[in-house]
Design a protein around this motif. Structure first.
Motif, PDB file in Angstrom:
ATOM      1  N   ASP A  63      -0.951  -9.479  10.196  1.00 20.54           N
ATOM      2  CA  ASP A  63      -1.328 -10.697   9.488  1.00 20.54           C
ATOM      3  C   ASP A  63      -1.835 -11.717  10.496  1.00 20.54           C
ATOM      4  O   ASP A  63      -1.183 -11.988  11.497  1.00 20.54           O
ATOM      5  N   LEU A  71       0.094 -15.740  10.196  1.00 17.93           N
ATOM      6  CA  LEU A  71       1.544 -15.592  10.124  1.00 17.93           C
ATOM      7  C   LEU A  71       2.253 -16.933   9.979  1.00 17.93           C
ATOM      8  O   LEU A  71       2.001 -17.854  10.747  1.00 17.93           O
ATOM      9  N   CYS A 114       7.101  -9.091  13.443  1.00 20.69           N
ATOM     10  CA  CYS A 114       7.573 -10.369  12.918  1.00 20.69           C
ATOM     11  C   CYS A 114       9.064 -10.495  13.217  1.00 20.69           C
ATOM     12  O   CYS A 114       9.834  -9.564  12.972  1.00 20.69           O
ATOM     13  N   CYS A 149       7.162  -8.637   7.255  1.00 19.91           N
ATOM     14  CA  CYS A 149       5.898  -7.906   7.097  1.00 19.91           C
ATOM     15  C   CYS A 149       5.598  -7.556   5.642  1.00 19.91           C
ATOM     16  O   CYS A 149       4.454  -7.708   5.194  1.00 19.91           O
ATOM     17  N   ASN A 167       4.319 -10.539   3.973  1.00 20.75           N
ATOM     18  CA  ASN A 167       3.004 -10.952   4.497  1.00 20.75           C
ATOM     19  C   ASN A 167       1.865 -10.123   3.914  1.00 20.75           C
ATOM     20  O   ASN A 167       0.817 -10.661   3.568  1.00 20.75           O
TER      21      ASN A 167
END
Length: 160
Positions: free
Chosen positions: A86, A89, A116, A121, A124
């Motif tokens: 991503d 973020l 992350c 995740c 995201n």
């Protein structure tokens, strides 16, 4: 991700000792997790600093549990998560290392990844991406991001 029991979760770990497995603190709200919204289950241990866990479904329907250790240093620049990738973020990305399973792990071999910090995740990749051009299928792009996350997480689990 399919729901799993605590027993299945604890027995899935491939790079943890029996003691480490018994010391695992389950994530908050484990009994009420929305499994349909998860591509893998990842969480930080609230009792043991710099320790985290992920349980990843493999492509053949099994589960691989991974014990992570967070690096002491953080990336100098804003890092991109290797799993969800991503670019917008809302959270920090940290470097996690994991012992390899079996003899390689006992010999001290590890693998690492940028992920992350709190394993957001799955959340995201489910956000709709901005349209790249007129006629861009944002729903197809979102589904592709979900599939890519599942493949990247499973590939890392296979590396361990």
């Amino acid at each position: 991700m399919l729901p799993i029991s605590e027993k299945t979760l604890r027995t899935s770990f491939v790079n943890a000792s029996r003691k480490e497995t018994s010391d695992i603190t389950l994530p908050d709200g484990f009994e009420t997790l929305e499994w349909d919204a998860l591509d893998f289950l990842g969480w930080r241990d609230p009792k043991i600093g710099r320790r985290a866990y992920a349980v990843v479904p493999t492509l053949d329907g099994e589960f691989v549990g991974i014990l992570f250790r967070q690096a002491e240093a953080s990336p100098r620049n804003r890092a991109q998560c290797s799993w969800c990738q991503d670019v917008k973020l809302p959270n920090d990305v940290v470097f996690y290392s994991a012992k390899r399973s079996g003899k390689a792990g006992r010999n001290g071999n590890t693998v690492g990844t940028l992920v992350c910090q709190d394993f957001q995740c799955s959340r995201n990749v489910r956000k709709l991406p901005p349209p790249a051009y007129e006629g861009y299928d944002v729903e197809a792009a979102r589904l592709q991001r979900i599939e890519d996350l599942q493949l990247r997480a499973a590939s890392f689990a296979a590396e361990v």
